[in-house]
Design an enzyme around this catalytic site. Structure first.
Site, PDB file in Angstrom:
ATOM      1  N   ALA A   1       0.869  -1.171   0.000  1.00 35.79           N
ATOM      2  CA  ALA A   1       0.000   0.000   0.000  1.00 35.79           C
ATOM      3  C   ALA A   1       0.908   1.222   0.000  1.00 35.79           C
ATOM      4  CB  ALA A   1      -0.876  -0.012   1.253  1.00 35.79           C
TER       5      ALA A   1
ATOM      6  N   GLY B   1       0.664  -4.929   0.900  1.00 36.14           N
ATOM      7  CA  GLY B   1      -0.546  -5.030   0.082  1.00 36.14           C
ATOM      8  C   GLY B   1      -0.315  -5.767  -1.228  1.00 36.14           C
TER       9      GLY B   1
ATOM     10  N   GLU C   1      -0.612  -9.327  -0.344  1.00 34.76           N
ATOM     11  CA  GLU C   1      -2.037  -9.553  -0.065  1.00 34.76           C
ATOM     12  C   GLU C   1      -2.852  -9.610  -1.359  1.00 34.76           C
ATOM     13  OE1 GLU C   1      -1.911  -6.161   2.777  1.00 34.76           O
ATOM     14  OE2 GLU C   1      -3.063  -7.476   4.084  1.00 34.76           O
TER      15      GLU C   1
ATOM     16  N   GLU D   1       4.922  -4.957   7.283  1.00 32.01           N
ATOM     17  CA  GLU D   1       4.198  -3.894   7.995  1.00 32.01           C
ATOM     18  C   GLU D   1       4.735  -3.615   9.393  1.00 32.01           C
ATOM     19  OE1 GLU D   1       2.754  -6.257   6.198  1.00 32.01           O
ATOM     20  OE2 GLU D   1       1.258  -5.349   4.877  1.00 32.01           O
TER      21      GLU D   1
END
Ligand code: COA
Length: 265
Positions: free
Chosen positions: A66, A111, A114, A134
């Site tokens: 992200a 992300g 993911e 993260e």
């Protein structure tokens, strides 16, 4: 469709979606997520499309996470909203009745990992690297990573990756069962397309039922119509991180290109 941060093409009924922010290693900012969501709608709605590939532009990254710059100044509630929006888009990928496959051509971090895990299966190029970094930012995955990683590679391996932020290389991802094949970067898209051509020749409704039943088998990862408790827990925990000093320190340290100094507060 006219997109700014993704490229799309349709050939032989295979729709290829390429995340295209090469200078930011294809990080998922708000616009990428909106455009990806629209592209997935297209997979659902367009009868010319039988299956799809998600990949990244350039040679270095699939998606490096992200967009960390968008985390700055988010409140607890805004953090939860961010996770919910991301989870919903990734559920749309996972629940799609047409096969969506990730062709992981480089870094698949945060992300990005993911996103790859929300796809129905994954192929990787030899240079691919997977990770959930993260915790380096005082955060946890928020787009389903805590759930799908456990499901795909098992709790012990998942927790090591989640807690250490260590990346795994493509051969390790293959050994863990995170990817189905590792091929050269040059071969990656052709190999992915050749698998989809085989699937595209099968009965579409039967293929859709395979996806549905596999998703049900993966409960609570994809409990059709039901409560996805682990995912809700992830949203709450992701939001909680936005209340911590460590998260502000972690994000600031990334942006200032220095090591974070975490205090457990
Ligand atoms: N969000 C926003 N920007 C990102 C990004 C992300 N997740 N990942 C990389 N970028 C940007 C970098 O800030 C840099 O931008 P700049 O040129 O304007 O400074 C550019 O992409 C290139 O990245 P850089 O870090 O210089 O490349 P590198 O080869 O030295 O390192 C990585 C590659 C993937 C190891 C490193 O970029 C990284 O750790 N990225 C963050 C991964 C992450 O924590 N993801 C989870 C987010 S929740």
């Amino acid at each position: 469709m006219n997109f700014q941060t993704i490229l799309t093409s349709l050939e032989n009924k295979i729709y290829t979606i390429t995340i295209n922010r090469v200078d930011k290693l294809n990080a998922l900012n708000k616009m990428v997520m909106e455009e990806l969501n629209s592209a997935i709608d297209e997979v659902y709605d367009n009868d010319e499309i039988r299956s799809a590939i998600i990949t990244g532009a350039g040679q270095k990254a699939f998606v490096a996470g992200a967009d960390i710059t968008e985390f700055l100044g988010l409140s607890h509630g805004e953090g939860m909203d961010l996770a919910k929006i991301g989870q919903d888009i990734f559920f749309k990928i996972e629940d799609c009745p047409k096969p969506i496959v990730a062709a992981v051509n480089g870094f698949a971090l945060g992300g990005g990992c993911e996103l790859a895990m929300a796809c129905h299966f994954r192929l990787a190029s030899e240079n691919a690297k997977f990770g959930q970094p993260e915790v380096n930012l005082g955060l946890i995955p928020g787009y389903g990573g805590t759930q799908r990683l456990v499901h795909l590679i098992g709790k012990g391996r998942a927790l090591e990756m989640l807690m250490s932020a260590s990346m795994i290389d493509a051969p390790t991802a293959l050994q863990y069962g995170l990817v189905n094949y590792v091929v050269t970067q040059e071969e990656l898209l052709n190999k992915t397309k050749s698998i989809l051509e085989v699937i595209n020749a099968k009965a579409p409704i039967a293929v859709a039922k395979c996806i549905h039943c596999a998703n049900v088998a993966a409960q609570p990862v994809s409990e059709a119509g039901g409560v996805r408790n682990g995912f809700v827990e992830e949203i709450n925990s992701f939001g909680d991180c936005f209340r911590t000093e460590d998260m502000k320190e972690g994000v600031a340290a990334f942006l200032e290109k220095r090591k974070p100094n975490f205090k457990g507060k």
